[in-house]
Design a protein around this motif. Sequence first.
Motif, PDB file in Angstrom:
ATOM      1  N   SER B  19      -0.671  19.822 -21.312  1.00 57.16           N
ATOM      2  CA  SER B  19       0.587  19.368 -21.923  1.00 57.16           C
ATOM      3  C   SER B  19       0.346  18.048 -22.667  1.00 57.16           C
ATOM      4  O   SER B  19      -0.448  17.214 -22.238  1.00 57.16           O
ATOM      5  CB  SER B  19       1.650  19.174 -20.845  1.00 57.16           C
ATOM      6  N   THR B  42       7.621  21.734 -24.935  1.00 60.86           N
ATOM      7  CA  THR B  42       8.030  23.143 -24.928  1.00 60.86           C
ATOM      8  C   THR B  42       8.306  23.588 -23.504  1.00 60.86           C
ATOM      9  O   THR B  42       7.560  23.270 -22.577  1.00 60.86           O
ATOM     10  CB  THR B  42       6.937  24.041 -25.513  1.00 60.86           C
ATOM     11  N   ILE B  43       9.392  24.316 -23.355  1.00 64.58           N
ATOM     12  CA  ILE B  43       9.760  24.870 -22.058  1.00 64.58           C
ATOM     13  C   ILE B  43       9.590  26.371 -22.145  1.00 64.58           C
ATOM     14  O   ILE B  43      10.163  27.005 -23.022  1.00 64.58           O
ATOM     15  CB  ILE B  43      11.204  24.514 -21.705  1.00 64.58           C
ATOM     16  N   GLN B  69       2.549  22.630 -18.750  1.00 61.59           N
ATOM     17  CA  GLN B  69       2.604  22.249 -17.344  1.00 61.59           C
ATOM     18  C   GLN B  69       2.219  23.412 -16.437  1.00 61.59           C
ATOM     19  O   GLN B  69       2.415  24.573 -16.787  1.00 61.59           O
ATOM     20  CB  GLN B  69       4.016  21.759 -17.005  1.00 61.59           C
ATOM     21  N   ARG B  71       3.502  24.336 -13.686  1.00 60.92           N
ATOM     22  CA  ARG B  71       4.628  25.093 -13.127  1.00 60.92           C
ATOM     23  C   ARG B  71       5.003  26.270 -14.019  1.00 60.92           C
ATOM     24  O   ARG B  71       5.386  27.328 -13.562  1.00 60.92           O
ATOM     25  CB  ARG B  71       5.820  24.156 -12.955  1.00 60.92           C
ATOM     26  N   TYR B  72       4.850  26.072 -15.313  1.00 63.12           N
ATOM     27  CA  TYR B  72       5.222  27.136 -16.244  1.00 63.12           C
ATOM     28  C   TYR B  72       4.074  28.096 -16.527  1.00 63.12           C
ATOM     29  O   TYR B  72       4.228  29.010 -17.313  1.00 63.12           O
ATOM     30  CB  TYR B  72       5.716  26.544 -17.556  1.00 63.12           C
ATOM     31  N   SER B  74       2.772  30.290 -14.621  1.00 66.49           N
ATOM     32  CA  SER B  74       3.046  31.642 -14.141  1.00 66.49           C
ATOM     33  C   SER B  74       3.877  32.424 -15.159  1.00 66.49           C
ATOM     34  O   SER B  74       3.803  33.640 -15.246  1.00 66.49           O
ATOM     35  CB  SER B  74       3.796  31.579 -12.813  1.00 66.49           C
ATOM     36  N   LEU B  75       4.655  31.699 -15.922  1.00 66.04           N
ATOM     37  CA  LEU B  75       5.462  32.352 -16.950  1.00 66.04           C
ATOM     38  C   LEU B  75       4.627  32.628 -18.192  1.00 66.04           C
ATOM     39  O   LEU B  75       4.765  33.669 -18.830  1.00 66.04           O
ATOM     40  CB  LEU B  75       6.633  31.430 -17.297  1.00 66.04           C
ATOM     41  N   SER B  78       2.484  35.889 -18.720  1.00 68.16           N
ATOM     42  CA  SER B  78       3.043  37.131 -19.264  1.00 68.16           C
ATOM     43  C   SER B  78       2.839  37.229 -20.766  1.00 68.16           C
ATOM     44  O   SER B  78       2.914  38.311 -21.337  1.00 68.16           O
ATOM     45  CB  SER B  78       4.517  37.217 -18.927  1.00 68.16           C
ATOM     46  N   PHE B  79       2.586  36.105 -21.397  1.00 64.47           N
ATOM     47  CA  PHE B  79       2.404  36.131 -22.844  1.00 64.47           C
ATOM     48  C   PHE B  79       0.952  36.343 -23.250  1.00 64.47           C
ATOM     49  O   PHE B  79       0.667  36.576 -24.410  1.00 64.47           O
ATOM     50  CB  PHE B  79       2.916  34.826 -23.455  1.00 64.47           C
ATOM     51  N   ARG B  81      -0.916  38.755 -22.422  1.00 66.76           N
ATOM     52  CA  ARG B  81      -1.272  40.161 -22.562  1.00 66.76           C
ATOM     53  C   ARG B  81      -1.112  40.624 -24.010  1.00 66.76           C
ATOM     54  O   ARG B  81      -0.157  40.273 -24.690  1.00 66.76           O
ATOM     55  CB  ARG B  81      -0.392  41.000 -21.649  1.00 66.76           C
TER      56      ARG B  81
END
Lengths: 577, 218
Positions: B19, B42-43, B69, B71-72, B74-75, B78-79, B81
């Motif tokens: 970050s 960016t969030i 970060q 924490r993000y 894990s989200l 998904s991008f 792939r």
Amino acid sequence: MHRTGTFPKFSTLSQSPYKTGISNLHSPFQKLPIRNTETHSSSINQYDGGICGVTPKKFYTCNTESSDEDVLLALKTKKTKNCGTPSRSIDISKEKNPFTIGYLKKKFSNTGRFGSRNSPSKGSIFKVSNALKKISHTKNYSKCEKNPRKKYLSGYLTKKEIKKRKKCKGSETEVSESFYSSLKSKKAYEFGDSPNKGSPGRNQTTTNNSSFILLKEIVPLNEACNLSVLKYIKKSRADRESCRNKQKADKFRVKTLTETYEVYSKRDPKRIFRRRSPKFSRAKIDLSGKKVSTFATHYYRDGKIKQSPKVDKKAYLSPKVASKSANVSIKKKRKTSKNIPHHTRKSSNDRVFKWNYQNNLNLRTVNQKILRKVEDSKGTRSTQYDSHEDSRGENAQYKCECGNVNTYHCEAAQKWTEYADQNYSKSFEYEKDAKIFHDLLKLANTDTIAQESLLQIRNDVSRTMGDEEYFKKSNKGYNNVADVLTAFSLYDKSCGYVQGMNFIAASLAYHCDSVSTFWLFTSLIEDYGLRKNYLKGLEGFYERAESIGELAKKKIPKTYNFLVRSTFLIFYRKRIM
Amino acid sequence: MEKKKNKKVFLKVVIIGDSGVGKTSLIHRYTSTRFLQDFKPTIGAEFSNKEVVINGKTVVAQIWDTAGQERYQSLGISFYRGADCCGIVFDRSDHSSFENLDTWKNAFLKHGAPKEEGTFPFLVIGNKSDLDDGSLVKERDAQQWCADNGNLEYIETSAKDNTSVEEAFTKLIEKGMEREKVNLVELPDRMSQKNKTVNLQRDVAKDVNRKPQKKKCC
């Protein structure tokens, strides 16, 4: 079911076939003999008791062997056998329209016993009225006739009022009114008498066909009918047979519907579907609200409509007309539209122009309202701000243009604290909270975990609300936000600092002192369900994304499908990803 | 041949890194040719499209900007792939971000699960080279790391001065194009040419069209 002489008790009414099933209603038709309208020799016994869809009251009031005329006589002269006398006498001779629904309602309600709420007699009336409602599929029919019919059914409308309604032209209205007028006037169909003098003679020619079509619809709907309605049905045997079989009846209903469309609306039924083709028009509008230019644009749902040869391109694609319409006033537009052939005119252009015109007006008014509001707010705000700066003084720990309350609060922030006090377990006391806040900040220097997050916080705080000078580096806002976030990362170690918190804290710090921002911030995250969003795994985030996705499915299905089909992964789902 | 020219190639580019390294400013520089000093962290993730002509082919590059970060992360997984190429960014003035390159690369290979792990096109980008202190990460160290991790390419950029930002992205896209053609999705003509916009107002217009009809009476 054949009753001989003895009148059944009132308690058996509940077991009567009216309640057991509607299908029984049609069984008596099979036994019905064809009888001429002039002769009334056949007795009611042939109807198999009171099953035959007629209001049952009359059969129970008289002997079952009595004929129609006897029934009427009994009603007139109040001579009823085997039954309790009705509380009020019924004089049909005085009443002009004895067989309308409104009349029956009134009478049954007056004669206490039969007008009881759960009696089948009243139910049948409501069924008829419901059936009539169902018929009103056609748009024009429902337009002009919705309210007056209801009123008329309930017996509140007079003749004069109906005549007023007749002014709205349309074949549907005429038919329906004639239908009711035919019901009104006792005719040859009912008792074989010559048509009454009082009946409106104008509509008689049209009634015979048109009202008959209405009746066709009522019967397959398996609804109990009025007396007069039944006698129409007896007239033709073919209709009776069609009512017997349900499958036939359904087919019959479809046919009759199309017939009604043709008869009532005098248009082809396809046109209603054609009308649904998506098309809309736009208008460019200045900020001042003046119309700059209008241009009509028509869009297609799919390629199908384009390809179909039936649809005229002139009707839908009208760039020439649209370009003309930009400069020409609306009255002239209608003149131009007359040049277009008849079948295309009404369907597309005229309506679009109308709609466009209406829409423009609306937009114009809205814009004017917004402009006024903006001007008002500007004038007020400037005055408020000047007065506020004087009152706020130099000691204020925050920067905002709301009213001043304390050195650590503004008016908006005080409302928030009052609101949060109701849900938050701890109540807000400035001196106590200040102690906790400063103790947490002292820990930050020694704690190792905090120093990792401190780097992250400093990185992010420098780039939140960078437009405002209040939040730039080495300013008061910057320090406040950084302090609040470091204190929170120590206060809730399992959650810690996560990106995105800085915006919430900064928006609070604009209105408050650092102590009260910390308190409001914790109350937001703990009591208002924001903590889920920032925990490890981001459970709350996925939940909200799913809920948004489901909302999008319902509200904007086309865009949702487009987004799902394409490679954009916008609506997250758990475990799939 | 004309038909082939009309068809556009769709590429998914993912950019990762710590970050505050300057991922968003790099992408913003490339797509809109500007440098925003007041940018936001960016969030979650963001993406932006750009059409480029490379080797006679028009390419629609969908550039994904992920959050830095942990924490993000894990989200952001998904991008990963379906990505065709990946750019790892580090801050030259921040040594810790350079040390984290290993974790970023491994995380991408683990969660993105590309078919060819050894030859997947990466590009290492050293950002903020305009900050001329003595404590910048040197080229030698960076290129050594690249040589150790499967001969990756390395580029030094700065989004502020606009030095070799376009080169970096063109290299990324070229590398993505070199992959097997099976993986590439060629957009149909309808998507690429005619219907660039989606009319969201259709449904609204329908509803509005119906209402005045109901109101009409007499």
